[in-house]
Design a protein around this motif. Structure first.
Motif, PDB file in Angstrom:
ATOM      1  N   UNK A  21      40.809  60.392  21.975  1.00 31.31           N
ATOM      2  CA  UNK A  21      40.709  61.473  20.998  1.00 31.31           C
ATOM      3  C   UNK A  21      39.284  61.986  20.845  1.00 31.31           C
ATOM      4  N   UNK A  22      38.307  61.133  21.169  1.00 28.99           N
ATOM      5  CA  UNK A  22      36.914  61.546  21.047  1.00 28.99           C
ATOM      6  C   UNK A  22      36.149  61.097  22.281  1.00 28.99           C
ATOM      7  N   UNK A  23      34.959  61.649  22.462  1.00 25.49           N
ATOM      8  CA  UNK A  23      34.137  61.306  23.612  1.00 25.49           C
ATOM      9  C   UNK A  23      33.197  60.153  23.244  1.00 25.49           C
ATOM     10  N   UNK A  24      32.443  59.676  24.237  1.00 24.66           N
ATOM     11  CA  UNK A  24      31.523  58.570  24.005  1.00 24.66           C
ATOM     12  C   UNK A  24      31.854  57.385  24.888  1.00 24.66           C
ATOM     13  N   UNK A  25      31.027  56.347  24.810  1.00 25.86           N
ATOM     14  CA  UNK A  25      31.245  55.157  25.609  1.00 25.86           C
ATOM     15  C   UNK A  25      32.509  54.414  25.202  1.00 25.86           C
ATOM     16  N   UNK A  26      33.247  53.915  26.173  1.00 24.77           N
ATOM     17  CA  UNK A  26      34.506  53.210  25.922  1.00 24.77           C
ATOM     18  C   UNK A  26      34.534  51.905  26.709  1.00 24.77           C
ATOM     19  N   UNK A  27      35.297  50.953  26.201  1.00 28.66           N
ATOM     20  CA  UNK A  27      35.532  49.702  26.918  1.00 28.66           C
ATOM     21  C   UNK A  27      37.019  49.590  27.219  1.00 28.66           C
ATOM     22  N   UNK A  28      37.321  49.156  28.426  1.00 26.34           N
ATOM     23  CA  UNK A  28      38.707  48.989  28.858  1.00 26.34           C
ATOM     24  C   UNK A  28      38.930  47.514  29.159  1.00 26.34           C
ATOM     25  N   UNK A  29      39.985  46.956  28.609  1.00 22.07           N
ATOM     26  CA  UNK A  29      40.334  45.571  28.884  1.00 22.07           C
ATOM     27  C   UNK A  29      41.568  45.533  29.783  1.00 22.07           C
ATOM     28  N   UNK A  30      41.488  44.717  30.819  1.00 21.77           N
ATOM     29  CA  UNK A  30      42.597  44.576  31.759  1.00 21.77           C
ATOM     30  C   UNK A  30      42.913  43.100  31.946  1.00 21.77           C
ATOM     31  N   UNK A  31      44.184  42.752  31.845  1.00 23.88           N
ATOM     32  CA  UNK A  31      44.644  41.404  32.149  1.00 23.88           C
ATOM     33  C   UNK A  31      45.557  41.472  33.366  1.00 23.88           C
ATOM     34  N   UNK A  32      45.174  40.736  34.411  1.00 23.32           N
ATOM     35  CA  UNK A  32      45.982  40.676  35.627  1.00 23.32           C
ATOM     36  C   UNK A  32      46.579  39.287  35.727  1.00 23.32           C
ATOM     37  N   UNK A  33      47.878  39.218  35.874  1.00 22.89           N
ATOM     38  CA  UNK A  33      48.565  37.934  35.973  1.00 22.89           C
ATOM     39  C   UNK A  33      49.177  37.802  37.367  1.00 22.89           C
ATOM     40  N   UNK A  34      48.914  36.655  37.982  1.00 22.05           N
ATOM     41  CA  UNK A  34      49.568  36.331  39.240  1.00 22.05           C
ATOM     42  C   UNK A  34      50.464  35.129  38.995  1.00 22.05           C
ATOM     43  N   UNK A  35      51.108  34.671  40.035  1.00 20.76           N
ATOM     44  CA  UNK A  35      52.039  33.556  39.864  1.00 20.76           C
ATOM     45  C   UNK A  35      51.325  32.265  39.492  1.00 20.76           C
ATOM     46  N   UNK A  36      50.039  32.136  39.876  1.00 23.20           N
ATOM     47  CA  UNK A  36      49.314  30.894  39.581  1.00 23.20           C
ATOM     48  C   UNK A  36      48.012  31.127  38.821  1.00 23.20           C
ATOM     49  N   UNK A  37      47.575  32.368  38.689  1.00 21.70           N
ATOM     50  CA  UNK A  37      46.274  32.642  38.100  1.00 21.70           C
ATOM     51  C   UNK A  37      46.377  33.801  37.137  1.00 21.70           C
ATOM     52  N   UNK A  38      45.457  33.816  36.163  1.00 23.33           N
ATOM     53  CA  UNK A  38      45.293  34.941  35.269  1.00 23.33           C
ATOM     54  C   UNK A  38      43.832  35.301  35.228  1.00 23.33           C
ATOM     55  N   UNK A  39      43.536  36.578  35.427  1.00 23.37           N
ATOM     56  CA  UNK A  39      42.171  37.069  35.312  1.00 23.37           C
ATOM     57  C   UNK A  39      42.121  38.089  34.200  1.00 23.37           C
ATOM     58  N   UNK A  40      41.313  37.854  33.180  1.00 25.94           N
ATOM     59  CA  UNK A  40      41.076  38.832  32.129  1.00 25.94           C
ATOM     60  C   UNK A  40      39.747  39.494  32.431  1.00 25.94           C
ATOM     61  N   UNK A  41      39.722  40.814  32.452  1.00 26.44           N
ATOM     62  CA  UNK A  41      38.500  41.523  32.755  1.00 26.44           C
ATOM     63  C   UNK A  41      38.250  42.580  31.702  1.00 26.44           C
ATOM     64  N   UNK A  42      36.987  42.914  31.494  1.00 24.78           N
ATOM     65  CA  UNK A  42      36.626  43.997  30.599  1.00 24.78           C
ATOM     66  C   UNK A  42      35.610  44.878  31.287  1.00 24.78           C
ATOM     67  N   UNK A  43      35.863  46.171  31.287  1.00 26.55           N
ATOM     68  CA  UNK A  43      34.928  47.111  31.912  1.00 26.55           C
ATOM     69  C   UNK A  43      34.413  48.061  30.849  1.00 26.55           C
TER      70      UNK A  43
END
Length: 268
Positions: A246-268
């Motif tokens: 809705x507005x401009x400016x710096x943003x952070x995106x959080x992504x959670x990737x799940x595999x059958x044996x691993x989970x990686x949580x990332x933030x960009x």
């Protein structure tokens, strides 16, 4: 002063002084209070990277492949040893080792300069060294891989195929982050794990984001969960998604990737 000289990289700071590396091979101590040069040491050849500081000593790697320790209190060289290969990256310090990269990794005793081990990787390492959890990491642009070596003996712990690595490896908790030409890559740092390649583009206030697992052909993602406003709610699922703010400016995106044996949580 430092007229007609070119810095070899960022300065190295201590509590009271800063240490300047120059391309002509000079290492100088400068007072933070008045900016005056206290002393300097001229090494046998040029420098292309800053020095490392630990326990009252500075450590430098030269373009002629010499690793040198400078005793700050004595304002003189404590020891020098040769690798036989050009050094363009700053030394890294881990416990009882000074680690340098010539394209391969060497470990030396910080007190004596005695050789401890060296790697025999099949590729030339092209990034600065990063140490985390008793592993020294470096990337290769030419081999398009991330490497990790045991800090005790130099044995290879990780070889992760990826895109050409363009930046040094950063650490965030147990995860490794680095940049390729077009992407941010987040790696869980596990020898059996995987990396997540993230790409984003922005048009007006709409972000287009995509991700994929790389570095482990035996794994596939079961789910991708995107949180675009970092409120811990899943805003979208799937390997790619668009989101309009809705507005401009710096943003952070959080992504959670799940595999059958691993989970990686990332933030960009």
């Amino acid at each position: 002063g430092f007229r007609n000289t070119i810095p070899a990289g960022p300065v190295t700071l201590s509590a009271n002084d800063l240490y300047v590396s120059l391309q002509d091979g000079t290492v100088a101590s400068v007072s933070q209070q008045g900016g005056n040069k206290d002393w300097s040491v001229k090494l046998d050849s040029g420098l292309n990277s800053p020095v490392a500081l630990s326990d009252g000593r500075l450590y430098a790697g030269t373009t002629q492949g010499t690793v040198t320790a400078i005793d700050i209190s004595l304002e003189s060289v404590a020891w020098s040893t040769r690798t036989g290969e050009r050094i363009d990256h700053p030394p890294a310090i881990h416990n009882d080792s000074i680690l340098v990269s010539t394209g391969h990794v060497y470990a030396f005793d910080p007190l004596t300069g005695m050789w401890q081990w060296s790697t025999a990787s099949e590729a030339t390492l092209t990034t600065d060294l990063t140490v985390s959890n008793d592993t020294v990491y470096a990337g290769s642009r030419t081999a398009e891989s991330l490497y990790g070596f045991d800090t005790d003996d130099g044995s290879k712990r990780i070889k992760r195929p990826t895109e050409p690595v363009q930046t040094a490896i950063a650490t965030l908790n147990t995860r490794l982050l680095y940049g390729t030409r077009n992407s941010l890559v987040v790696d869980n740092g596990d020898s059996e794990g995987f990396s997540v390649n993230i790409q984003t583009s922005v048009t007006n206030r709409t972000v287009s984001a995509s991700a994929k697992i790389i570095g482990n052909s035996e794994l596939s993602a079961e789910s991708y969960e995107w949180d675009f406003d970092t409120n811990d709610d899943v805003d979208a699922q799937g390997s790619s998604s668009d989101y309009t703010y809705k507005d401009s400016g710096g943003k952070r995106i959080s992504l959670t990737v799940r595999s059958e044996n691993n989970t990686v949580d990332t933030t960009e």
